[in-house]
Design a protein around this motif. Structure first.
Motif, mmCIF file in Angstrom:
data_model
loop_
_atom_site.group_PDB
_atom_site.id
_atom_site.type_symbol
_atom_site.label_atom_id
_atom_site.label_comp_id
_atom_site.label_asym_id
_atom_site.label_seq_id
_atom_site.Cartn_x
_atom_site.Cartn_y
_atom_site.Cartn_z
ATOM 1 N N SER A 1 28.156 12.266 36.521
ATOM 2 C CA SER A 1 29.211 13.267 36.611
ATOM 3 C C SER A 1 29.362 13.921 35.245
ATOM 4 N N GLY A 2 29.497 15.263 35.235
ATOM 5 C CA GLY A 2 29.626 15.965 33.970
ATOM 6 C C GLY A 2 28.311 15.989 33.218
ATOM 7 N N TYR A 3 28.406 16.229 31.898
ATOM 8 C CA TYR A 3 27.186 16.307 31.094
ATOM 9 C C TYR A 3 26.747 14.910 30.682
ATOM 10 N N SER A 4 25.465 14.623 30.916
ATOM 11 C CA SER A 4 24.905 13.315 30.561
ATOM 12 C C SER A 4 23.429 13.510 30.230
ATOM 13 N N GLY A 5 22.759 12.408 29.924
ATOM 14 C CA GLY A 5 21.328 12.483 29.648
ATOM 15 C C GLY A 5 20.551 13.005 30.843
ATOM 16 N N THR B 1 21.711 14.992 33.415
ATOM 17 C CA THR B 1 21.936 16.422 33.628
ATOM 18 C C THR B 1 21.222 17.232 32.547
ATOM 19 N N GLY B 2 21.170 16.694 31.331
ATOM 20 C CA GLY B 2 20.442 17.369 30.259
ATOM 21 C C GLY B 2 18.960 17.496 30.582
ATOM 22 N N MET B 3 18.363 16.422 31.149
ATOM 23 C CA MET B 3 16.951 16.478 31.530
ATOM 24 C C MET B 3 16.710 17.477 32.652
ATOM 25 N N LEU B 4 17.625 17.539 33.617
ATOM 26 C CA LEU B 4 17.472 18.497 34.707
ATOM 27 C C LEU B 4 17.605 19.939 34.210
ATOM 28 N N ILE B 5 18.508 20.152 33.257
ATOM 29 C CA ILE B 5 18.637 21.480 32.659
ATOM 30 C C ILE B 5 17.346 21.873 31.946
ATOM 31 N N ASN B 6 16.763 20.922 31.191
ATOM 32 C CA ASN B 6 15.519 21.207 30.482
ATOM 33 C C ASN B 6 14.367 21.448 31.456
ATOM 34 N N LEU B 7 14.316 20.647 32.526
ATOM 35 C CA LEU B 7 13.279 20.853 33.547
ATOM 36 C C LEU B 7 13.389 22.245 34.148
ATOM 37 N N THR B 8 14.606 22.633 34.463
ATOM 38 C CA THR B 8 14.834 23.960 35.034
ATOM 39 C C THR B 8 14.395 25.053 34.066
ATOM 40 N N TRP C 1 35.396 30.349 23.811
ATOM 41 C CA TRP C 1 35.323 31.490 24.725
ATOM 42 C C TRP C 1 35.043 31.033 26.158
ATOM 43 N N ILE C 2 34.099 30.120 26.320
ATOM 44 C CA ILE C 2 33.712 29.651 27.659
ATOM 45 C C ILE C 2 34.842 28.857 28.310
ATOM 46 N N ARG C 3 35.569 28.079 27.513
ATOM 47 C CA ARG C 3 36.657 27.264 28.063
ATOM 48 C C ARG C 3 37.889 28.093 28.398
ATOM 49 N N ASP C 4 37.953 29.303 27.869
ATOM 50 C CA ASP C 4 39.084 30.176 28.162
ATOM 51 C C ASP C 4 39.070 30.562 29.640
ATOM 52 N N THR D 1 26.467 26.505 30.673
ATOM 53 C CA THR D 1 26.395 25.374 31.603
ATOM 54 C C THR D 1 26.788 24.073 30.922
ATOM 55 N N ILE D 2 26.267 23.849 29.730
ATOM 56 C CA ILE D 2 26.573 22.606 29.010
ATOM 57 C C ILE D 2 28.068 22.510 28.706
ATOM 58 N N VAL D 3 28.658 23.609 28.243
ATOM 59 C CA VAL D 3 30.087 23.590 27.930
ATOM 60 C C VAL D 3 30.907 23.375 29.196
ATOM 61 N N THR D 4 30.536 24.025 30.288
ATOM 62 C CA THR D 4 31.257 23.865 31.549
ATOM 63 C C THR D 4 31.163 22.437 32.070
ATOM 64 N N LEU D 5 30.039 21.782 31.796
ATOM 65 C CA LEU D 5 29.862 20.388 32.201
ATOM 66 C C LEU D 5 30.612 19.417 31.277
ATOM 67 N N GLY D 6 31.174 19.934 30.196
ATOM 68 C CA GLY D 6 31.946 19.083 29.283
ATOM 69 C C GLY D 6 31.156 18.577 28.100
ATOM 70 N N GLY D 7 29.973 19.161 27.833
ATOM 71 C CA GLY D 7 29.147 18.689 26.720
ATOM 72 C C GLY D 7 29.132 19.634 25.542
ATOM 73 N N GLY D 8 30.196 20.398 25.345
ATOM 74 C CA GLY D 8 30.230 21.390 24.278
ATOM 75 C C GLY D 8 30.051 20.818 22.889
ATOM 76 N N SER D 9 30.394 19.563 22.705
ATOM 77 C CA SER D 9 30.316 18.959 21.366
ATOM 78 C C SER D 9 28.881 18.790 20.885
ATOM 79 N N ILE D 10 27.891 18.810 21.793
ATOM 80 C CA ILE D 10 26.511 18.541 21.373
ATOM 81 C C ILE D 10 25.800 19.786 20.854
ATOM 82 N N ILE D 11 26.376 20.962 21.045
ATOM 83 C CA ILE D 11 25.651 22.178 20.663
ATOM 84 C C ILE D 11 25.918 22.606 19.225
ATOM 85 N N GLY D 12 26.794 21.890 18.526
ATOM 86 C CA GLY D 12 26.967 22.132 17.104
ATOM 87 C C GLY D 12 28.125 23.048 16.758
#
Length: 273
Positions: A45-49, A51-58, A237-240, A217-228
């Protein structure tokens, strides 16, 4: 409108007769199932390893598939002589390209929908699978990638004369925006004064649809902290409340810009053809 619908129907028929469509469908399903089964019994659920792999695959598969099928739909018309025939019809370039764009988009979205449906059912039966909201967001991410890259594909198809030339452009765009994006961006930004880095990073991000769709997508999934921290303003902006609306407008602008340019180039070819 009738012209657009007629072209769209023709493109849908051709798309579903194309064996490449089914080959890409099988490939996408195989890779997605492999990742989901590797996940085993983990509930995601949410952003995880995972979901990150599926995003990269896509990001590795869908832009390449979309660029190839989209550009070949135009260069195929040029190679088999259909373009010269179309030039003689009372059919505007914008109607032709809009109809073809919608038709190819329907084919590609059908492929992705079937792939996500099959893998979702299998993963539910054999693993604990994904939270529905997370899985739907991954599907929306894949759909947005197709929508954005298909417009680029049409620009490539309008520029090039045959499939081999289009393939060269396709690989170049795919490599630059997906594979080589990070090292190229780091090298380029490293040559700029510090005060220019953030504005340049923002502009560069907006030029690469894979990047701003991925960040959203990453921010919406709750993983905004990993993008720096460089993307802190993007996260805010995305969370607004207006973030999703602005994202939709950005996607529409991107499509209109590239398809509009492709239509203008096609019209030039029509006049000189």
């Amino acid at each position: 409108m009738n012209e657009i619908i007629t072209v769209m129907k023709r493109e849908v028929r051709l798309g579903f007769r194309n064996p490449w469509s089914y080959a890409f469908l099988a490939l996408f399903i195989i890779f997605m199932l492999s990742l989901l089964l590797i996940n085993g019994q983990g509930y995601t659920s949410g952003y995880s390893g995972m979901t990150g792999m599926l995003i990269n695959l896509t990001l590795y598969l869908l832009p390449l598939i979309t660029l190839m099928l989209g550009s070949f739909s135009l260069t195929g018309e040029k190679e088999d002589g259909s373009a010269q025939l179309l030039y003689t019809y009372q059919l505007s370039s914008s109607s032709l390209l809009i109809g073809k764009y919608i038709g190819v988009l329907i084919v590609l979205l059908t492929i992705v929908t079937v792939a996500f449906a099959v893998t979702g059912i299998v993963s539910t039966l054999f693993t604990e699978g994904f939270a529905l909201s997370t899985y739907l967001l991954l599907f929306i991410f894949a759909s947005c990638i197709i929508i954005a890259y298909l417009s680029i594909a049409f620009l490539i198809g309008a520029i090039t004369k045959n499939r081999w030339q289009a393939l060269t452009y396709v690989i170049a765009v795919w490599f630059f925006t997906i594979i080589g994006w990070v090292p190229i961006l780091i090298a380029a930004l490293g040559q700029l004064p510090y005060v220019w880095i953030k504005p340049a990073l923002t502009i560069a991000t907006l030029l690469n649809p894979a990047e701003w769709i991925r960040i959203y997508t990453i921010v919406t999934l709750g993983g905004g902290s990993i993008i720096g921290p460089e993307y802190y303003n993007w996260v805010s902006w995305i969370r607004d409340d207006s973030g999703s609306f602005a994202f939709g407008l950005l996607l529409i602008f991107h499509v209109v810009l590239y398809v509009g340019c492709a239509s203008w180039l096609w019209e030039r070819g029509k006049r000189h053809g």
